[in-house]
Write an enzyme that holds these catalytic residues in place. Sequence first.
Site, mmCIF file in Angstrom:
data_model
loop_
_atom_site.group_PDB
_atom_site.id
_atom_site.type_symbol
_atom_site.label_atom_id
_atom_site.label_comp_id
_atom_site.label_asym_id
_atom_site.label_seq_id
_atom_site.Cartn_x
_atom_site.Cartn_y
_atom_site.Cartn_z
ATOM 1 N N GLU A 121 0.843 -1.207 0.000
ATOM 2 C CA GLU A 121 0.000 0.000 0.000
ATOM 3 C C GLU A 121 0.874 1.251 0.000
ATOM 4 O OE1 GLU A 121 -2.427 -1.200 3.464
ATOM 5 O OE2 GLU A 121 -4.128 -1.235 2.075
ATOM 6 N N GLU A 141 -3.001 -10.331 3.819
ATOM 7 C CA GLU A 141 -4.046 -9.976 4.799
ATOM 8 C C GLU A 141 -4.980 -11.145 5.076
ATOM 9 O OE1 GLU A 141 -2.796 -7.887 2.646
ATOM 10 O OE2 GLU A 141 -2.746 -5.880 3.494
#
Length: 266
Positions: A121, A141
Amino acid sequence: MKRLDDLDLTFTTLEVDAEGIATLTLNRPDKRNALNAATVDELIDIFTAVPRAGVRAVVLKAAGTHFCAGLDLVEHHQEDRRPEEFMHVCLRWHEAFNKMEYGGVPVIAALKGAVVGGGLELASSAHIRVADATTYFALPEGQRGLFTGGGATIRVADLVGKARMIDMMLTGRVYQGEEAIALGLAQYLVEDSEAKAYELARAAISNPPLSNFAICSAISHLQNMSAMDAAYMESVVAGIVNTQPASRGRLAAFADKSAARVRPNE
Ligand code: 1HE
């Protein structure tokens, strides 16, 4: 707003050279540069100050052998956060990464090792990503029982497409090497990502700062608009940038044939 010299940095370092190229180093290698809340606060302070500090470009690099291991999972575990607390953690990440992407100063990420989870990110908020042979990308994740919270659903989906992002999150799929370049996770694959990042930064700072400001803020903003509104705003930005005093000499050099021509690579 704090000046660059007054920033209180623990998990990052920042140095600006005589040409205005800043080196921002993630400096928590013993934790693989995992992003704890304090590091994100430092990124907010840095990218708040950078656009008004005369910085012409930022090379974002990392100490150690991994670029960034994403969210500090140990801190997150220990803090035992409530939903609204983690929402505010994410909003801080967005603040940092939006300041990077929309700040108008080119940010070039020199990648290596793991660029995973929140590390991807962060990297996807840079304007150019340079990978080396050790670099690999993943969104673990799902395996950690988490979800992206630092803008991956926008920026990583933008780079690789929704279907690939979903596959990465569901299955833990890792991308590296030429395949990662072909997908757009990075624009360059080189032996020395830091050296290449500085080379690209030097190329970028040879453009007028106002042109770079438009490239590194307007394109992102325009992508968020309807096509009609984006076209209108593009004309407004071009009206300002394309009539700037700094472009006069460059246009004159083209007209009198002294400027370099665009040629194919040898
Ligand atoms: C960490 C973290 C971390 C390492 N948070 N401490 N991100 C992940 O799921 C990736 C988690 N990390 C890893 O898979 C591996 O650590 C690496 C591939 C990055 C590196 O492996 P390696 O073998 O070099 O290091 P290591 O032995 O796993 O870790 C070294 C130390 O770094 C160790 O600490 P120590 O005190 O025991 O020495 C690790 O605990 C620490 N460390 N990664 C905290 N991530 C806004 S939402 C975003 C959601 C996400 O980002 S989810 C993805 C999280």
